[in-house]
Design a protein around this motif. Structure first.
Motif, short mmCIF file in Angstrom:
data_model
loop_
_atom_site.label_atom_id
_atom_site.label_comp_id
_atom_site.label_asym_id
_atom_site.label_seq_id
_atom_site.Cartn_x
_atom_site.Cartn_y
_atom_site.Cartn_z
N LEU A 194 51.82 47.58 47.25
CA LEU A 194 53.09 47.15 46.68
C LEU A 194 54.02 46.72 47.82
N THR A 195 54.97 45.86 47.49
CA THR A 195 56.00 45.51 48.48
C THR A 195 57.33 46.03 47.97
N TYR A 196 57.98 46.82 48.79
CA TYR A 196 59.31 47.33 48.47
C TYR A 196 60.32 46.68 49.42
N PHE A 197 61.36 46.11 48.86
CA PHE A 197 62.35 45.44 49.70
C PHE A 197 63.37 46.45 50.22
N LEU A 198 63.51 46.42 51.57
CA LEU A 198 64.38 47.37 52.25
C LEU A 198 65.79 46.82 52.44
N LYS A 199 65.90 45.50 52.53
CA LYS A 199 67.21 44.91 52.79
C LYS A 199 67.22 43.46 52.36
N GLN B 211 60.03 40.47 57.79
CA GLN B 211 61.36 39.88 57.69
C GLN B 211 61.20 38.39 57.37
N MET B 212 61.86 37.95 56.30
CA MET B 212 61.68 36.59 55.82
C MET B 212 63.01 35.89 55.57
N LYS B 213 62.97 34.59 55.70
CA LYS B 213 64.08 33.74 55.30
C LYS B 213 63.64 33.01 54.03
N GLY B 214 64.45 33.11 52.98
CA GLY B 214 64.11 32.47 51.72
C GLY B 214 65.12 31.42 51.32
N VAL B 215 64.64 30.31 50.78
CA VAL B 215 65.49 29.24 50.29
C VAL B 215 64.96 28.79 48.92
N GLY B 216 65.86 28.62 47.96
CA GLY B 216 65.49 28.10 46.65
C GLY B 216 66.17 26.77 46.40
N MET B 217 65.41 25.78 45.93
CA MET B 217 65.94 24.45 45.69
C MET B 217 65.59 23.96 44.30
N VAL B 218 66.53 23.22 43.72
CA VAL B 218 66.26 22.44 42.51
C VAL B 218 66.37 20.99 42.92
N GLY B 219 65.26 20.29 42.91
CA GLY B 219 65.25 18.94 43.45
C GLY B 219 65.56 18.99 44.94
N GLU B 220 66.56 18.25 45.39
CA GLU B 220 66.95 18.24 46.80
C GLU B 220 68.19 19.11 47.05
N THR B 221 68.58 19.90 46.05
CA THR B 221 69.78 20.73 46.17
C THR B 221 69.41 22.18 46.44
N VAL B 222 69.95 22.74 47.51
CA VAL B 222 69.77 24.17 47.77
C VAL B 222 70.63 24.95 46.79
N VAL B 223 70.02 25.86 46.04
CA VAL B 223 70.77 26.64 45.06
C VAL B 223 70.96 28.09 45.50
N VAL B 224 70.06 28.60 46.34
CA VAL B 224 70.17 29.99 46.79
C VAL B 224 69.44 30.13 48.11
N GLU B 225 69.95 31.03 48.96
CA GLU B 225 69.25 31.36 50.19
C GLU B 225 69.58 32.80 50.57
N ALA B 226 68.65 33.43 51.30
CA ALA B 226 68.84 34.83 51.68
C ALA B 226 67.84 35.19 52.76
N GLU B 227 68.13 36.29 53.47
CA GLU B 227 67.18 36.90 54.39
C GLU B 227 66.75 38.23 53.80
N MET B 228 65.46 38.53 53.88
CA MET B 228 64.93 39.74 53.23
C MET B 228 64.04 40.52 54.18
N MET B 229 64.05 41.83 54.01
CA MET B 229 63.13 42.71 54.74
C MET B 229 62.34 43.52 53.72
N ALA B 230 61.03 43.53 53.88
CA ALA B 230 60.18 44.24 52.92
C ALA B 230 59.15 45.08 53.66
N GLN B 231 58.66 46.10 52.98
CA GLN B 231 57.63 46.97 53.54
C GLN B 231 56.42 46.99 52.62
N ILE B 232 55.24 46.85 53.22
CA ILE B 232 53.99 46.95 52.45
C ILE B 232 53.61 48.42 52.34
#
Length: 467
Positions: A403-408, A440-461
């Motif tokens: 499982l992956t649990y997100f820490l931050k 540690q990951m950088k995430g970006v969500g786009m609809v077409g060419e428009t960025v709608v959401v972005e975040a940095e995440m830390m997860a543990q396996i």
């Protein structure tokens, strides 16, 4: 220039004093994995905090460059970073047991010689060069500073001019046509200071680690014998003289234009804080640490903007899935109504691209603004996290047992609304290699060419416990 990333074969240490603090300090270069970059670690502080060599972490540019992060600081970073760039070392951890990098002889040559003494190790990952696409300029009218980065596809080259309106120093130029010339042409060039600046620094009890052997002191006014005696006392010398070149203590200049070459060295070190290897031609007139850092921020912002555009594909509904919904359910434990990824269209060791198709049939639209349905931001983040979870779980041979649990989750930004009928394309990329099950990951969500959401995440396996 080597297309592959590289680190050093083994660790190497240097001991000395800080130029401004006068405190004894030991610095150790340690090998680091691919895509690690340059990081400093203050091993003398609780928790041994790490400071990324990043221009966004610069907190002071008075007399040298200081970076701070995680409650810790490192000052006078420019010479050591210039040595790493000049030796084409991409990944290294720099341990320090004090706040300031040792000044050594005032140049970068001892760092270069130390790196060469342990040798280099080529890594599998390729260097991700940023090719300067067009002229990028920066100027400060009040200081007559001008800087420009120009396209040059084959190498990383520099031209620097200094002009301090001084009859002793005059106007000087320095240039290298290739970063490969750094060791022979630039690395040994020492820092310099005008005598009037030195006197002011001494008056304020600064440059406690200064010595005539680690700085060129340019004499810009006549000195009485008693003034020379005071300077000798300050530097624990029996006698100090003025050489015919207009510098103290008969110091032998290593190059006629050593001050200009040292300014070029500083510029290479400060621009290393951009965080990616460059190919282009950098030209500067009257640069300094503050201008170098401002210029580096401008280049980094352009890189970030361009790479963000390229980082997420405009969704093609006909694109073939790398993982379809059945394969996704074999990896993720989530199920309807809490499975928010419909397919994965790209999956590599470092990043993943997943798609969420938003429809009015989603359960949450019954209560979330039913008259004006908007895809909830918290579920966008959950969908992004599930996409990142696929990337993390793809690193183990039996993902169904983990499982992956997100820490931050940090630096969350919602840029635009998402409505029924939209398809969000999420891209999650590792910010550094997974260590001890932490990603540690950088995430970006786009609809077409428009960025709608972005975040940095830390997860543990975490492995699923057997009953």
């Amino acid at each position: 220039m080597n297309p592959k990333q590289r680190t050093i074969k083994s660790e190497v240490s240097f001991s000395g004093v800080g130029l401004h603090t006068g405190a004894k300090v030991t610095l150790t270069f340690k090998p680091a994995p691919e895509n690690h970059g340059y990081k400093f670690q203050r091993i003398d502080l609780p928790g041994q905090p790490i400071i990324d060599a990043d221009v966004d972490n610069v907190t002071d540019t008075a007399r040298s460059t200081t970076i701070s992060q995680n409650g810790a600081s490192v000052s006078t970073t420019e010479h050591v970073l210039a040595a790493l760039v000049g030796c084409e070392v991409d990944n290294v951890l720099i341990e320090l047991d004090g706040i300031e990098v040792p000044i050594l002889d005032g140049s970068a040559i001892e760092f270069v010689n130390g790196l060469e003494s342990v040798g280099y190790k080529e890594q599998n990952a390729e260097r991700d060069y940023y090719y300067i696409p067009h002229n990028i300029s920066y100027s400060e009218e009040d200081r007559n500073v001008e800087m420009i980065a120009m396209p040059y596809q084959d190498d990383y080259r520099f031209t620097c001019m200094v002009d301090y309106n001084s009859p002793v120093l005059g106007s000087q130029h320095a240039t290298i046509s290739s970063i490969g010339d750094f060791k022979t042409e630039i690395a040994s060039c020492r820092t310099f200071v005008f005598l009037h600046e030195l006197e002011m620094l001494l008056k304020h009890n600064l440059i406690k680690g200064g010595d005539i052997n680690n700085a060129i002191v340019i004499v810009d006014h006549e000195l009485a014998p008693e003034e020379l005696s005071e300077l000798a006392k300050a530097f624990n010398r029996e006698e100090i003289k003025v050489a015919k070149e207009g510098v103290l203590n008969n110091i032998q200049l290593r190059h006629q234009n050593e001050p200009a070459r040292h300014k070029l060295l500083d510029m290479i070190g400060d621009l290393a804080l951009i965080g990616v290897p460059l190919k282009g031609h950098i030209m500067a007139a009257r640069p300094g640490h503050a201008a170098n850092v401002a210029f580096a921020k401008k280049i980094k912002a352009m890189i970030k903007k361009e790479r963000k555009k390229k980082s997420v594909n405009v969704y093609d509904p006909a694109s073939k899935a790398v993982l379809d919904i059945r394969q996704i359910m074999n990896i993720l434990p989530h199920r309807q109504p809490f499975l928010f990824i419909d397919k994965v269209i790209e999956l590599t060791k470092n990043y993943v691209v997943g798609v969420k198709n938003v429809t009015m049939n989603e359960e949450f639209f019954k209560g979330h603004f039913p008259g004006a349905p908007v895809f909830p931001g918290v579920i966008q983040i959950e969908a992004m996290a599930q996409t990142g979870g696929i990337l993390v779980l793809s690193t183990v041979p039996d993902p169904e047992n983990y499982l992956t649990y997100f820490l931050k989750i940090d630096k969350v930004r919602f840029r635009a609304q998402v409505n029924p009928g939209d398809s969000i394309v999420f891209r999650c990329e590792l910010m550094e290699p997974i260590r001890r099950g932490i990603a540690q990951m950088k995430g970006v969500g786009m609809v077409g060419e428009t960025v709608v959401v972005e975040a940095e995440m830390m997860a543990q396996i975490t492995k699923v416990k057997e009953n």
